[in-house]
Design an enzyme around this catalytic site. Structure first.
Site, PDB file in Angstrom:
ATOM      1  CE1 TYR A  86      72.280  37.470 152.132  1.00 52.39           C
ATOM      2  CE2 TYR A  86      71.971  36.437 149.985  1.00 52.39           C
ATOM      3  CZ  TYR A  86      72.754  37.151 150.870  1.00 52.39           C
ATOM      4  OH  TYR A  86      74.002  37.567 150.481  1.00 52.39           O
TER       5      TYR A  86
ATOM      6  CG  ASN B 246      80.965  43.958 153.655  1.00 56.30           C
ATOM      7  OD1 ASN B 246      80.771  43.199 152.703  1.00 56.30           O
ATOM      8  ND2 ASN B 246      81.441  43.535 154.831  1.00 56.30           N
TER       9      ASN B 246
ATOM     10  CG  ASP C  87      73.486  47.018 165.619  1.00 58.86           C
ATOM     11  OD1 ASP C  87      73.148  46.915 164.422  1.00 58.86           O
ATOM     12  OD2 ASP C  87      72.999  46.317 166.526  1.00 58.86           O
ATOM     13  CB  VAL C  88      74.427  48.997 160.038  1.00 60.88           C
ATOM     14  CG1 VAL C  88      75.910  49.186 159.815  1.00 60.88           C
ATOM     15  CG2 VAL C  88      74.012  47.535 159.846  1.00 60.88           C
TER      16      VAL C  88
ATOM     17  CE  LYS D  55      72.892  40.946 150.745  1.00 61.22           C
ATOM     18  NZ  LYS D  55      73.795  42.014 151.241  1.00 61.22           N
TER      19      LYS D  55
ATOM     20  CB  THR E  24      83.022  34.552 153.570  1.00 64.96           C
ATOM     21  OG1 THR E  24      81.655  34.329 153.175  1.00 64.96           O
ATOM     22  CG2 THR E  24      83.712  35.443 152.547  1.00 64.96           C
TER      23      THR E  24
END
Length: 248
Positions: free
Chosen positions: A153, A87, A60-61, A157, A188
């Protein structure tokens, strides 16, 4: 890229999965990470069927111990770390800025920003000591512009792009490159969740000059290029891969 050691976070679906398969086809040794062991084992079987050496590492990053272990386990298994692809990401909870909360902030930033920070920290720890390596972060078209109902979001980014540029400047003296790709809409499951309906998805795609969403494989090709020696004089850059969406 035969024999290169590649670590990919968020490697079980979408762009990450396509990237793992692309590196495997090039003869790389691949560590893929994620939080679903069964899906990880299935992907490793696919990678090995292509002739690649491959391992799944549960991680889990958002957890520094997991990130440290994922990097160290990759090096222990394969001997070094040539390429890292950061990613792992989330669309968070879309909605008006006035409805966002500390909880929705954490739901987005813990993965998209803290996760990238921790990955860079431990990947650079290894690569700087080696004196070589290439890191590719995954940003977004929204990393350089605004968007309604996607404030967190978008902000996350923007932060990824800042980390990319700052990391590149710190790592250059060690012979390590750090870049990012900035995808536009890509076909996706995340895009489906983000748009929420086929009508909204179609509307978003209509704004792309090429009149279609990107394919995960197209983004994987861009990542392979940035990771490769063909991009040996490129660092600190954000490469837009978006069908012309930011051309005007």
């Amino acid at each position: 890229m035969v024999g290169w050691v590649v670590l990919i976070t968020g490697g079980l679906t979408g762009i990450g999965r396509a990237t793992a398969l692309a590196f495997a086809r090039e003869g790389a040794m691949v560590s893929v990470t994620g939080r679903r062991a069964e899906a990880g084992a299935e992907l490793v079987r696919e990678l090995r069927a292509l002739g690649a050496e491959a391992e799944f590492i549960g991680a889990d990053v958002r957890n520094e111990n997991d990130v440290r272990a994922m990097v160290d386990n990759t090096v222990a298994r394969f001997g070094r770390l040539d390429v890292a692809v950061n990613n792992a990401g989330t669309e968070g909870v879309p909605g008006p800025l006035t409805e966002q909360t500390p909880e929705t902030y954490a739901a987005t930033f813990d993965t998209n920003v803290l996760g990238v920070l921790l990955c860079l920290k431990h990947e650079l720890r290894v690569m700087e000591a080696q004196g070589f390596g290439s890191i590719v972060n995954v940003s977004s078209t929204m990393g350089s512009r605004g968007a309604p109902n996607a404030s967190l979001y978008v902000a996350s980014k923007h932060a990824v792009e800042g980390l990319t540029k700052s990391g590149a400047l710190e790592a250059a003296i060690f012979g390590v490159r750090v870049n990012a790709i900035a995808p536009g809409p890509v076909d996706t499951a995340m895009l489906d969740r983000f748009t929420g309906s086929s009508e909204r998805k179609a509307g978003l795609i209509a704004g792309i000059p090429l009149r279609r969403a990107g394919k995960p494989e197209e983004l994987a090709d861009s990542i392979l290029f940035l990771a490769s020696d063909k991009a040996s004089f490129i660092t600190g850059q954000i490469i837009s891969v978006n069908g012309g969406k930011t051309a005007s």
